[in-house]
Design an enzyme around this catalytic site. Structure first.
Site, short mmCIF file in Angstrom:
data_model
loop_
_atom_site.label_atom_id
_atom_site.label_comp_id
_atom_site.label_asym_id
_atom_site.label_seq_id
_atom_site.Cartn_x
_atom_site.Cartn_y
_atom_site.Cartn_z
N ASP A 112 34.62 -108.98 -40.68
CA ASP A 112 33.82 -108.24 -41.46
C ASP A 112 32.91 -109.23 -42.37
OD1 ASP A 112 35.23 -108.68 -43.62
OD2 ASP A 112 35.87 -106.46 -44.21
N CYS A 139 38.77 -111.03 -42.79
CA CYS A 139 38.18 -109.95 -43.61
C CYS A 139 38.26 -110.49 -44.98
CB CYS A 139 38.81 -108.61 -43.75
SG CYS A 139 40.41 -108.50 -44.00
N THR A 169 40.41 -110.31 -47.52
CA THR A 169 41.83 -110.47 -47.68
C THR A 169 42.52 -111.12 -46.52
OG1 THR A 169 42.53 -108.55 -47.55
CG2 THR A 169 42.01 -109.27 -49.79
N HIS A 188 57.75 -118.38 -34.21
CA HIS A 188 58.88 -117.30 -34.45
C HIS A 188 58.53 -115.69 -34.15
CE1 HIS A 188 61.79 -119.65 -37.09
NE2 HIS A 188 61.57 -120.33 -35.99
N HIS A 214 64.24 -115.47 -30.53
CA HIS A 214 63.36 -114.66 -31.20
C HIS A 214 62.79 -113.68 -30.25
CE1 HIS A 214 63.13 -117.54 -34.50
NE2 HIS A 214 63.09 -118.53 -33.59
#
Ligand code: RB5
Length: 149
Positions: free
Chosen positions: A7, A64, A66, A97, A132
Site C-alpha cells: 500500500d 504496508c 507496519t 520453521h 515442523h
C-alpha cells in the site's frame, strides 16, 4: 516468480525490493499499488496471496506501514503463511520453521536497506521440514476447520 504488493505505507520498501530483484535477475510480478497515494491494503494483500495460493508465484513480498495489516489480510487466504519480519533472525526462522510463503514488512518500521537484507535472507533460506511439518499440518487443519485438541 515472486509476487510483490504494497500500500502507500510500503511503497518505498517495495521500490527498494524491486531494485534488488532486478540486480539479482530474479523474476517478479507486481500487483500494485504504484504510488504513495492512500489506498486500502487488503486489496493488495488479496491479490498477492491469491497468486501465491494458486501457485502462480512461489512466494510473495507485501509491505504496508507496519507490515501487520497486510499480513493479517493475506493470512485469510487458504494456504498462506504470511509473516511480519523486522529482524534478520525472524527472516530466516520464518522460512526454516514456519515455511512462510509471504514476507511482510513495514515502511514505517524498517528502512529500505534492512528490508532488502531481510528479503535476501527470506528468499535464500530453505524450509526445514522434519518436525515442523506436523505443526504446519495442524495450522492447515485449523484453516480447514478439522483441527481437534
Ligand atoms: C495505512 O495508513 C496503514 O494503516 C497501513 O499501511 C498498515 O500499516 C496497516 O497495518
Amino acid at each position: 516468480m515472486i509476487a510483490l504488493g504494497c500500500d502507500h505505507g510500503g511503497y518505498n520498501l517495495i521500490c527498494a525490493i524491486k531494485k534488488y530483484l532486478d540486480e539479482k535477475g530474479i523474476e517478479y510480478r507486481e500487483y500494485g499499488t504504484f504510488s504513495t497515494e492512500s489506498v486500502d491494503y487488503p486489496i493488495y494483500a488479496y491479490k498477492v496471496a491469491k497468486a501465491v495460493s494458486k501457485g502462480e508465484c512461489k512466494t510473495g513480498i507485501l509491505c504496508c506501514g507496519t507490515g501487520i495489516g497486510i499480513a493479517i489480510a493475506a493470512n485469510k487466504v487458504k494456504g498462506i503463511r504470511a509473516a511480519v519480519v523486522n529482524n534478520e533472525f525472524g527472516a530466516e526462522m520464518t522460512r526454516r520453521h514456519n515455511h512462510a510463503n509471504i514476507l511482510c514488512m513495514g515502511g514505517r518500521v524498517t528502512n529500505a536497506e534492512d528490508a532488502v537484507k531481510y528479503a535476501d535472507i527470506f528468499l535464500n533460506t530453505p524450509e526445514e521440514g522434519g518436525r515442523h511439518e506436523k505443526r504446519l499440518a495442524m495450522i492447515a487443519e485449523i484453516e480447514n476447520g478439522t483441527f481437534k485438541v
